[in-house]
Design an enzyme around this catalytic site. Structure first.
Site, PDB file in Angstrom:
ATOM      1  N   CYS A   5       9.391 -14.835   6.378  1.00 35.16           N
ATOM      2  CA  CYS A   5       8.626 -13.650   5.970  1.00 35.16           C
ATOM      3  C   CYS A   5       7.220 -13.659   6.578  1.00 35.16           C
ATOM      4  O   CYS A   5       6.428 -14.580   6.346  1.00 35.16           O
ATOM      5  CB  CYS A   5       8.534 -13.578   4.447  1.00 35.16           C
ATOM      6  SG  CYS A   5       7.474 -12.239   3.872  1.00 35.16           S
ATOM      7  N   CYS A   8       4.414 -13.745   3.881  1.00 33.09           N
ATOM      8  CA  CYS A   8       4.259 -15.087   3.303  1.00 33.09           C
ATOM      9  C   CYS A   8       3.438 -15.961   4.249  1.00 33.09           C
ATOM     10  O   CYS A   8       2.590 -16.751   3.804  1.00 33.09           O
ATOM     11  CB  CYS A   8       5.617 -15.724   3.050  1.00 33.09           C
ATOM     12  SG  CYS A   8       6.447 -15.169   1.546  1.00 33.09           S
ATOM     13  N   ASP A  31      -4.424  -3.939   8.098  1.00 30.98           N
ATOM     14  CA  ASP A  31      -3.201  -3.689   8.841  1.00 30.98           C
ATOM     15  C   ASP A  31      -3.475  -3.843  10.336  1.00 30.98           C
ATOM     16  O   ASP A  31      -4.509  -3.410  10.848  1.00 30.98           O
ATOM     17  CB  ASP A  31      -2.689  -2.272   8.538  1.00 30.98           C
ATOM     18  CG  ASP A  31      -1.244  -2.082   8.935  1.00 30.98           C
ATOM     19  OD1 ASP A  31      -0.393  -1.923   8.038  1.00 30.98           O
ATOM     20  OD2 ASP A  31      -0.952  -2.105  10.155  1.00 30.98           O
ATOM     21  N   HIS A  47       6.540 -14.202  -2.970  1.00 33.06           N
ATOM     22  CA  HIS A  47       7.452 -13.355  -2.194  1.00 33.06           C
ATOM     23  C   HIS A  47       8.332 -12.509  -3.111  1.00 33.06           C
ATOM     24  O   HIS A  47       9.073 -13.050  -3.932  1.00 33.06           O
ATOM     25  CB  HIS A  47       8.342 -14.209  -1.283  1.00 33.06           C
ATOM     26  CG  HIS A  47       9.275 -13.383  -0.453  1.00 33.06           C
ATOM     27  ND1 HIS A  47       8.883 -12.771   0.719  1.00 33.06           N
ATOM     28  CD2 HIS A  47      10.568 -13.026  -0.646  1.00 33.06           C
ATOM     29  CE1 HIS A  47       9.891 -12.092   1.225  1.00 33.06           C
ATOM     30  NE2 HIS A  47      10.938 -12.224   0.411  1.00 33.06           N
ATOM     31  N   HIS A 101       4.151  -4.651  -0.391  1.00 33.64           N
ATOM     32  CA  HIS A 101       2.764  -4.463   0.017  1.00 33.64           C
ATOM     33  C   HIS A 101       2.355  -3.044  -0.317  1.00 33.64           C
ATOM     34  O   HIS A 101       3.093  -2.094  -0.057  1.00 33.64           O
ATOM     35  CB  HIS A 101       2.574  -4.747   1.505  1.00 33.64           C
ATOM     36  CG  HIS A 101       3.575  -4.091   2.407  1.00 33.64           C
ATOM     37  ND1 HIS A 101       4.853  -4.589   2.587  1.00 33.64           N
ATOM     38  CD2 HIS A 101       3.509  -2.960   3.144  1.00 33.64           C
ATOM     39  CE1 HIS A 101       5.509  -3.811   3.420  1.00 33.64           C
ATOM     40  NE2 HIS A 101       4.734  -2.797   3.767  1.00 33.64           N
ATOM     41  N   HIS A 103       0.039  -0.174   0.705  1.00 33.27           N
ATOM     42  CA  HIS A 103      -0.863   0.333   1.742  1.00 33.27           C
ATOM     43  C   HIS A 103      -2.052   1.013   1.056  1.00 33.27           C
ATOM     44  O   HIS A 103      -1.855   1.855   0.164  1.00 33.27           O
ATOM     45  CB  HIS A 103      -0.165   1.397   2.600  1.00 33.27           C
ATOM     46  CG  HIS A 103       0.948   0.886   3.455  1.00 33.27           C
ATOM     47  ND1 HIS A 103       0.787   0.636   4.816  1.00 33.27           N
ATOM     48  CD2 HIS A 103       2.248   0.610   3.174  1.00 33.27           C
ATOM     49  CE1 HIS A 103       1.952   0.229   5.323  1.00 33.27           C
ATOM     50  NE2 HIS A 103       2.852   0.205   4.354  1.00 33.27           N
TER      51      HIS A 103
HETATM   52  P1  5GP Z   1       5.868  -1.035   6.074  1.00 32.13           P
HETATM   53  O1  5GP Z   1       6.347  -0.212   7.252  1.00 32.13           O
HETATM   54  O2  5GP Z   1       6.818  -2.188   5.791  1.00 32.13           O
HETATM   55  O3  5GP Z   1       5.564  -0.219   4.855  1.00 32.13           O
HETATM   56  O4  5GP Z   1       4.475  -1.638   6.507  1.00 32.13           O
HETATM   57  C1  5GP Z   1       4.345  -2.805   7.245  1.00 32.13           C
HETATM   58  C2  5GP Z   1       2.949  -2.797   7.803  1.00 32.13           C
HETATM   59  O5  5GP Z   1       2.671  -4.094   8.270  1.00 32.13           O
HETATM   60  C3  5GP Z   1       2.767  -1.844   8.986  1.00 32.13           C
HETATM   61  O6  5GP Z   1       1.756  -0.890   8.685  1.00 32.13           O
HETATM   62  C4  5GP Z   1       2.381  -2.765  10.135  1.00 32.13           C
HETATM   63  O7  5GP Z   1       1.413  -2.208  10.989  1.00 32.13           O
HETATM   64  C5  5GP Z   1       1.867  -3.993   9.412  1.00 32.13           C
HETATM   65  N1  5GP Z   1       2.029  -5.226  10.155  1.00 32.13           N
HETATM   66  C6  5GP Z   1       3.143  -5.608  10.846  1.00 32.13           C
HETATM   67  N2  5GP Z   1       2.938  -6.823  11.394  1.00 32.13           N
HETATM   68  C7  5GP Z   1       1.682  -7.199  11.036  1.00 32.13           C
HETATM   69  C8  5GP Z   1       0.895  -8.373  11.316  1.00 32.13           C
HETATM   70  O8  5GP Z   1       1.318  -9.315  11.991  1.00 32.13           O
HETATM   71  N3  5GP Z   1      -0.358  -8.409  10.792  1.00 32.13           N
HETATM   72  C9  5GP Z   1      -0.862  -7.384  10.033  1.00 32.13           C
HETATM   73  N4  5GP Z   1      -2.112  -7.533   9.577  1.00 32.13           N
HETATM   74  N5  5GP Z   1      -0.146  -6.278   9.755  1.00 32.13           N
HETATM   75  C10 5GP Z   1       1.101  -6.183  10.249  1.00 32.13           C
HETATM   76 ZN    ZN Z   2       7.128 -12.969   1.747  1.00 31.40          ZN
END
Ligand code: 5GP
Ligand code: ZN
Length: 115
Positions: A5, A8, A31, A47, A101, A103
């Site tokens: 993950c 994590c 992000d 997690h 998470h 946002h």
């Molecule tokens: P989801 O699409 O699952 O709701 O959001 C995942 C978020 O994680 C996305 O907005 C993406 O830009 C962010 N994200 C993906 N990989 C990473 C990373 O390695 N570091 C950070 N800080 N954010 C990430």
């Molecule tokens: Zn996790």
């Protein structure tokens, strides 16, 4: 901790991130692909894959995640102007990282309904 993950690994520090807030239950970080001038992700350190996996025992933790997002928004000066908070769950909503998470987005106008 789930071995595969990404979030994590951010929680443990194995993968670097721009940390906005940390305590033993919650981490918030910027992000990597921000969709607004402020785009932070607020995660529990434990997690949990999706909202579908929550139990009543998690109520206080999720409440802290939401409250922390509000505190960060306030600290960044968006309390009155407004901000958006979003949990995406599974494919149709576009969830790509399976560690819950919240946002936190702020600093621009948001439309409704969202895309
Ligand atoms: P989801 O699409 O699952 O709701 O959001 C995942 C978020 O994680 C996305 O907005 C993406 O830009 C962010 N994200 C993906 N990989 C990473 C990373 O390695 N570091 C950070 N800080 N954010 C990430
Ligand atoms: Zn996790």
């Amino acid at each position: 901790m789930a071995d595969d993950c990404l979030f994590c690994k951010i929680v443990t520090g194995e993968i670097p991130a721009s940390i906005v807030y940390r305590d033993d239950r919650i981490v918030a970080f910027n992000d990597i692909n921000p969709q607004a001038p402020l785009h932070a992700l607020v995660v529990p350190t434990r997690h949990i894959a999706t909202l579908n996996a929550l139990s009543a025992d998690d109520d206080a933790l999720v409440g802290e995640v939401v409250r922390r997002a509000g505190i960060i928004a306030k600290d960044k000066g968006f309390e009155a102007h407004g901000y958006r908070t979003v949990f995406n769950t599974n494919a149709a909503a576009g969830q790509t990282v399976f560690h819950i998470h919240l946002h936190l987005l702020a600093g621009r106008k948001f439309t409704w309904p969202p895309g």
